[in-house]
Design a protein around this motif. Structure first.
Motif, PDB file in Angstrom:
ATOM      1  N   GLY A 147      19.190  20.264  59.608  1.00 54.18           N
ATOM      2  CA  GLY A 147      18.700  20.566  58.275  1.00 54.18           C
ATOM      3  C   GLY A 147      19.398  19.762  57.196  1.00 54.18           C
ATOM      4  N   GLY A 148      20.208  20.460  56.382  1.00 55.33           N
ATOM      5  CA  GLY A 148      20.933  19.799  55.305  1.00 55.33           C
ATOM      6  C   GLY A 148      21.859  18.707  55.784  1.00 55.33           C
ATOM      7  N   GLY A 149      22.354  18.824  57.018  1.00 53.23           N
ATOM      8  CA  GLY A 149      23.185  17.758  57.577  1.00 53.23           C
ATOM      9  C   GLY A 149      22.416  16.453  57.685  1.00 53.23           C
ATOM     10  N   ILE A 150      21.133  16.539  58.032  1.00 52.81           N
ATOM     11  CA  ILE A 150      20.294  15.339  58.096  1.00 52.81           C
ATOM     12  C   ILE A 150      20.135  14.733  56.710  1.00 52.81           C
ATOM     13  CG2 ILE A 150      17.976  14.484  58.604  1.00 52.81           C
ATOM     14  CD1 ILE A 150      19.540  15.066  61.110  1.00 52.81           C
ATOM     15  N   GLY A 151      20.020  15.584  55.691  1.00 49.12           N
ATOM     16  CA  GLY A 151      19.921  15.071  54.328  1.00 49.12           C
ATOM     17  C   GLY A 151      21.148  14.284  53.926  1.00 49.12           C
ATOM     18  N   LEU A 152      22.325  14.767  54.317  1.00 47.77           N
ATOM     19  CA  LEU A 152      23.568  14.067  53.989  1.00 47.77           C
ATOM     20  C   LEU A 152      23.702  12.766  54.776  1.00 47.77           C
ATOM     21  CD1 LEU A 152      25.947  17.177  54.029  1.00 47.77           C
ATOM     22  CD2 LEU A 152      25.059  15.997  52.000  1.00 47.77           C
ATOM     23  N   VAL A 153      23.495  12.861  56.093  1.00 47.69           N
ATOM     24  CA  VAL A 153      23.671  11.693  56.958  1.00 47.69           C
ATOM     25  C   VAL A 153      22.612  10.630  56.669  1.00 47.69           C
ATOM     26  CG1 VAL A 153      23.562  10.930  59.368  1.00 47.69           C
ATOM     27  CG2 VAL A 153      24.866  12.967  58.762  1.00 47.69           C
ATOM     28  N   GLY A 154      21.374  11.083  56.427  1.00 47.46           N
ATOM     29  CA  GLY A 154      20.312  10.127  56.131  1.00 47.46           C
ATOM     30  C   GLY A 154      20.553   9.340  54.861  1.00 47.46           C
ATOM     31  N   ASN A 155      21.294   9.930  53.918  1.00 46.21           N
ATOM     32  CA  ASN A 155      21.597   9.236  52.662  1.00 46.21           C
ATOM     33  C   ASN A 155      22.917   8.481  52.708  1.00 46.21           C
ATOM     34  OD1 ASN A 155      19.284   9.797  51.301  1.00 46.21           O
ATOM     35  ND2 ASN A 155      20.174  11.257  49.862  1.00 46.21           N
ATOM     36  N   ALA A 156      23.680   8.638  53.786  1.00 45.01           N
ATOM     37  CA  ALA A 156      24.938   7.904  53.902  1.00 45.01           C
ATOM     38  C   ALA A 156      24.669   6.424  54.151  1.00 45.01           C
ATOM     39  CB  ALA A 156      25.776   8.486  55.036  1.00 45.01           C
TER      40      ALA A 156
ATOM     41  N   VAL B 153      30.620   6.730  54.552  1.00 45.95           N
ATOM     42  CA  VAL B 153      30.548   6.753  56.008  1.00 45.95           C
ATOM     43  C   VAL B 153      30.531   8.207  56.456  1.00 45.95           C
ATOM     44  CG1 VAL B 153      31.701   6.155  58.170  1.00 45.95           C
ATOM     45  CG2 VAL B 153      31.760   4.552  56.231  1.00 45.95           C
ATOM     46  N   ALA B 154      29.485   8.625  57.165  1.00 46.91           N
ATOM     47  CA  ALA B 154      29.407   9.981  57.685  1.00 46.91           C
ATOM     48  C   ALA B 154      30.046  10.030  59.068  1.00 46.91           C
ATOM     49  CB  ALA B 154      27.961  10.454  57.760  1.00 46.91           C
ATOM     50  N   ALA B 155      30.957  10.975  59.282  1.00 51.99           N
ATOM     51  CA  ALA B 155      31.616  11.173  60.575  1.00 51.99           C
ATOM     52  C   ALA B 155      31.076  12.468  61.160  1.00 51.99           C
ATOM     53  CB  ALA B 155      33.132  11.245  60.405  1.00 51.99           C
ATOM     54  N   VAL B 156      30.229  12.364  62.177  1.00 47.70           N
ATOM     55  CA  VAL B 156      29.450  13.505  62.656  1.00 47.70           C
ATOM     56  C   VAL B 156      29.875  13.917  64.061  1.00 47.70           C
ATOM     57  CG1 VAL B 156      27.139  14.393  63.114  1.00 47.70           C
ATOM     58  CG2 VAL B 156      27.492  12.703  61.291  1.00 47.70           C
ATOM     59  N   ARG B 157      30.185  15.186  64.221  1.00 48.49           N
ATOM     60  CA  ARG B 157      30.429  15.746  65.549  1.00 48.49           C
ATOM     61  C   ARG B 157      29.661  17.055  65.663  1.00 48.49           C
ATOM     62  NH1 ARG B 157      33.406  20.032  66.243  1.00 48.49           N
ATOM     63  NH2 ARG B 157      33.671  19.488  68.444  1.00 48.49           N
ATOM     64  N   GLY B 158      29.312  17.426  66.900  1.00 48.62           N
ATOM     65  CA  GLY B 158      28.584  18.664  67.098  1.00 48.62           C
ATOM     66  C   GLY B 158      27.197  18.597  66.492  1.00 48.62           C
ATOM     67  N   PHE B 159      26.730  19.724  65.978  1.00 47.16           N
ATOM     68  CA  PHE B 159      25.369  19.805  65.462  1.00 47.16           C
ATOM     69  C   PHE B 159      25.269  19.279  64.035  1.00 47.16           C
ATOM     70  CE2 PHE B 159      27.641  23.821  65.625  1.00 47.16           C
ATOM     71  CZ  PHE B 159      27.741  24.176  64.297  1.00 47.16           C
TER      72      PHE B 159
END
Length: 271
Positions: A107-116, A98-104
């Motif tokens: 780039g690499g954040g999309i890679g992590l969240v997209g694979n979560a 489960v990705a817990a995302v706040r703020g921006f």
């Protein structure tokens, strides 16, 4: 500073990324993240992992300044390989992530969240790939898991961002909550998942990966080939150098609600 793992309650591991000031992750950080996620999934006591971040935002991609400081393409190659390892670790984690995302989340954040496996986001979260503005290509494979195709292409070509609420409307974000409620909301979902039989939840993760219509590893590595082409041609270095020069002092993104033209941080690129 770095990557840490906590066990706030039975069955749940929280992997936290902390690279001030904006979580622009250095090469070693991507490998540390990959190892932490793999370790959480390999722990038989864990039935769900939460991927979180400390500081001003979830993830600003790789550390561009590190890439520009390094001789030749050594740091760029390291960042490419490190990102691939971290993204794959999230996707291949033996338990749901489960990705817990706040703020921006760039780039690499999309890679992590997209694979979560699931995403919980704060109301201030924004998502995007400013790759073309940074002389890079990549993570469209993962953005395609969050938005429809035509929106993906528009976001990619323009370097615009979208809000958590927009992703919620597309069904890729499970819940949108106030920033101070983000971790409790992510833990609530993780707790519900972790209540399942540990053996069955691992089988379920393997089964869902097995029927995935897109090979995220191969897709991302294919994209990275074009990043190397841009680097060898010299165009990537020109864009990176211009960005680093333009952002010599720390500054964090603050986007309006709805799509925004830019989400600049003091260093960001996803190779």
């Amino acid at each position: 500073m770095g990557v840490s793992t906590s066990r706030p309650e039975a069955g749940i591991a929280v992997v936290t990324v902390d690279f001030p000031p904006v979580n622009a992750v250095p090469v070693r950080g991507w490998y540390e993240l990959a190892e932490a996620v793999r370790a959480a999934g390999a722990d038989p006591a864990v039935r769900c992992a939460v991927l979180a971040a400390a500081g001003r935002g979830f993830n600003a991609g790789v550390d561009l300044k590190e890439i520009q400081r390094g001789p030749g393409h050594r740091a760029l190659i390291g960042a490419n390989q490190g990102c691939a390892a971290a993204f794959a670790a999230v996707y291949d984690c033996e338990v749901p992530v489960v990705a817990a995302v706040r703020g921006f989340c760039l780039g690499g954040g999309i890679g992590l969240v997209g694979n979560a496996d699931a995403v919980v986001a704060a109301e201030d979260a924004t998502f995007g790939l400013p790759e073309l503005d940074r002389g890079a290509l990549g993570a469209a494979t993962h953005l395609a898991r969050l938005v429809p195709q035509h929106l993906l292409r528009t976001l990619y070509y323009t370097s615009r961002t979208v809000t958590a609420w927009e992703l919620h409307r597309h069904g890729s974000v499970w819940r949108v909550v106030p920033p101070d409620e983000l971790l409790p909301a992510a833990l609530e979902l993780a707790r519900e998942i972790a209540a399942k039989d540990g053996s069955l939840i691992r089988l379920a993760k393997a089964a869902l990966n097995g029927i995935d219509p897109v090979d995220v590893r191969r897709g991302y590595r294919f994209e990275q080939g074009f990043t190397f082409e841009a680097a060898l041609s010299g165009v990537a270095d020109r864009h990176r150098e211009a960005f680093v020069s333009r952002t010599s002092r720390p500054s964090g993104p603050s986007g309006p609600s709805g799509p925004s033209r830019k989400s600049a941080t003091d260093h960001e690129e996803e190779p």
